[in-house]
Scaffold this active site. Structure first.
Site, PDB file in Angstrom:
ATOM      1  N   ASP A  13      -7.248  -8.867 -19.370  1.00  0.00           N
ATOM      2  CA  ASP A  13      -7.175  -9.986 -20.316  1.00  0.00           C
ATOM      3  C   ASP A  13      -5.720 -10.215 -20.720  1.00  0.00           C
ATOM      4  O   ASP A  13      -5.132  -9.398 -21.424  1.00  0.00           O
ATOM      5  CB  ASP A  13      -8.044  -9.679 -21.533  1.00  0.00           C
ATOM      6  CG  ASP A  13      -8.065 -10.814 -22.541  1.00  0.00           C
ATOM      7  OD1 ASP A  13      -7.381 -11.832 -22.326  1.00  0.00           O
ATOM      8  OD2 ASP A  13      -8.761 -10.670 -23.560  1.00  0.00           O
ATOM      9  N   HIS A  34       0.834  -1.206   0.000  1.00  0.00           N
ATOM     10  CA  HIS A  34       0.000   0.000   0.000  1.00  0.00           C
ATOM     11  C   HIS A  34       0.874   1.264   0.000  1.00  0.00           C
ATOM     12  O   HIS A  34       0.420   2.349  -0.369  1.00  0.00           O
ATOM     13  CB  HIS A  34      -0.886  -0.014   1.246  1.00  0.00           C
ATOM     14  CG  HIS A  34      -2.190   0.693   1.078  1.00  0.00           C
ATOM     15  ND1 HIS A  34      -2.337   1.840   0.327  1.00  0.00           N
ATOM     16  CD2 HIS A  34      -3.435   0.422   1.587  1.00  0.00           C
ATOM     17  CE1 HIS A  34      -3.592   2.245   0.375  1.00  0.00           C
ATOM     18  NE2 HIS A  34      -4.282   1.400   1.129  1.00  0.00           N
TER      19      HIS A  34
END
Length: 501
Positions: free
Chosen positions: A425, A189
């Site tokens: 994808d 983070h």
């Protein structure tokens, strides 16, 4: 490189890995899932980082954010015909494309050297490959518990605190016997929030999918955070912490709101004159209303803390692919509603008002023409591990809500919706499910898109006793399902190809 067959011969380099191997061994036994570690390596950028880019300064927002690893997990459907060599080819391509994209995201391959900066030394990112032989992908989907999902993450890093010697990014490719894959990515983070993570994975997938020489991928905006939100002479405040009351047992449950149910809730809200309520507003208000009802509370005895993306609110707006922690939080404190039948629309209205006030003040004072260092310092101070009392009116800075020991009925809501998670994808189709795992933060709710883009998956973290009451709330279950199969079509596919699964 280590080869692990069955559950024996596990050898790891550091204590964290040794500890995780023992936890992993227990979880795999409990879940009857057989996992084989095929390879473990470090992937470095395809081209060296230039000397003048070696030090990557962190913004004042990055500096106060904890270094915990944020987890994400992408599932890809099996091939109709099992081809082990096809998986090997895919993994080879994934390594190559990862190396290429790290040249664009070069800070991700560096190491944290102090509170203020990352050394872009091209030390690379952790990359694991496993083979799963004892559990079908459809079995995980039928009951996607953390016991089954946790081993799919690298070294059990999900929500763990990154040390200065660990890679900022860690990836695990899980290959199922059917040809399906689960790709997990854990990102510190410290270098960015969920938008940064999902944009990185999306770009990695794009590089992997496109043919070499035909790719026109815009570079990520790496210096947006530090140019707009430089640390400068601001005090270095303590990091926020993901804290929970150690005397309580924190659990996470997944609730799915389908698009049709959200549409019904939206009609209820709109009928009371609320203009253009978003599905996140509606689900936030409904969950909060159900929490209040299930736990026997009243709205005016609770408060909401909402995470807001700053990118589109800056003037001019920042690019979507601006790297870093580009979010802050606004508050709806002790909302008061006169009539019970107006609780939902009025709560949505207050959420919208809170966001409007936030958008008018924080972007300007944080990095706009009216930048206010005193205001920034107060915000960063109140984001420290021990927040001050909630006694100020919006839009003045308020405590971040990360430490909830004295705020038992204080709830934090974060939306990851509309991020490109389902556009990831790699060349063999878009993911059939994207998820994460529960975080060590009491009374925290995370929203993610469903695959169809119209529904919302809510990951709710709560005390175990409170959760037992909440998850049986009749109003909640009228519009949401508890941990349903995220892709039921997979079972149909596996039935037709049973010999391959």
């Amino acid at each position: 490189m280590f080869l692990v067959r069955g559950m024996e011969g596990v050898k790891y380099i550091c204590f964290r890995q040794i500890e995780y191997s023992l936890v992993l061994r227990k979880e795999l036994v409990d879940a009857t899932m057989e996992m084989e570690l095929i390879s473990r390596e470090i992937i470095t950028p395809s081209t060296p980082t230039l000397p003048h880019l070696r030090i990557y300064p962190l913004s004042f927002l990055d500096i106060v954010i904890p270094a915990n690893y944020m987890p994400s997990l992408f599932f890809y459907q099996p091939n109709e015909v099992r081809q082990e060599c096809d998986q090997k080819t895919k993994i080879s391509h994934l390594k190559k494309s990862l190396s290429q994209v790290l040249s664009r995201y070069y800070p991700f391959a560096g190491r944290l050297i102090d509170r203020r900066s990352i050394e872009c030394n091209d030390q690379g990112v952790l990359f694991l490959v496993t083979r799963i032989t004892g559990t079908k992908l459809s079995t995980i989907f039928q009951n996607p518990t953390e016991t089954l999902l946790n081993p799919l993450y690298p070294d059990g890093l999900q929500w763990q605190v990154m040390s200065s010697i660990e890679s900022i990014l860690a990836i695990q490719i899980n290959c199922f016997a059917c040809g399906g894959m689960a790709i997990s990515v854990c990102m510190s983070h410290k270098i960015g929030e969920a938008a940064t993570l999902f944009n990185f994975v999306h770009d990695w997938a794009t590089v992997n999918r496109e043919k070499e020489g035909e790719l026109l991928l815009p570079s990520p905006f790496l210096d947006g955070g530090v140019s707009l939100f430089p640390q400068g002479d601001l005090p270095v405040f303590p990091e926020m912490v993901f804290a929970k009351d150690n005397s309580s047992t924190l659990v996470c449950r997944r609730f799915v709101f389908p698009a049709s149910k959200i549409k019904s809730l939206k009609a209820m809200v709109s009928s009371h004159g609320v203009q253009n309520p978003t599905r996140v507003d509606i689900v936030t208000a409904w969950i909060h209303k159900c929490v209040v009802s299930a736990l026997g509370l009243t709205l005016n005895k609770t408060s909401l803390c909402i995470a807001a993306n700053l990118r589109g609110k800056m003037v001019p707006p920042l690019p979507d692919k601006c790297i870093g922690n580009m979010a802050w939080r606004y508050f709806v404190l002790n909302p008061v509603v006169d009539k019970s039948d107006r609780e939902l629309p009025e709560l949505v209205r207050k959420l919208k008002e809170g966001l409007r006030e936030f958008s008018e003040v924080y972007p300007n004072k944080f990095g706009g023409n009216n930048k206010d260092l005193t205001f920034i310092s107060e915000c960063l101070k109140q984001a420290s591990p021990i927040p001050e009392p909630l006694n100020k009116a919006l839009p003045a800075p308020e405590p971040c809500g990360f430490d909830l020991k004295e705020k038992e009925f204080f709830f934090t809501y974060t939306s990851l919706c509309r991020l490109p998670m389902y556009e990831t994808d790699f060349g063999w189709g878009k993911p059939i499910w994207v998820t994460a795992t529960g975080m060590p933060m009491m009374n925290a709710v995370f929203f993610m898109d469903t695959k169809d883009g119209g529904g919302i998956e809510a990951l709710v973290n709560m005390d175990e006793k409170n959760m037992a009451r909440f998850e049986r709330n009749a109003e909640l279950l009228q519009f949401a399902s508890l941990n349903p199969n995220p892709w039921p079509y997979l079972s149909i596919m596996q039935s037709s190809l049973n010999s391959r699964f």
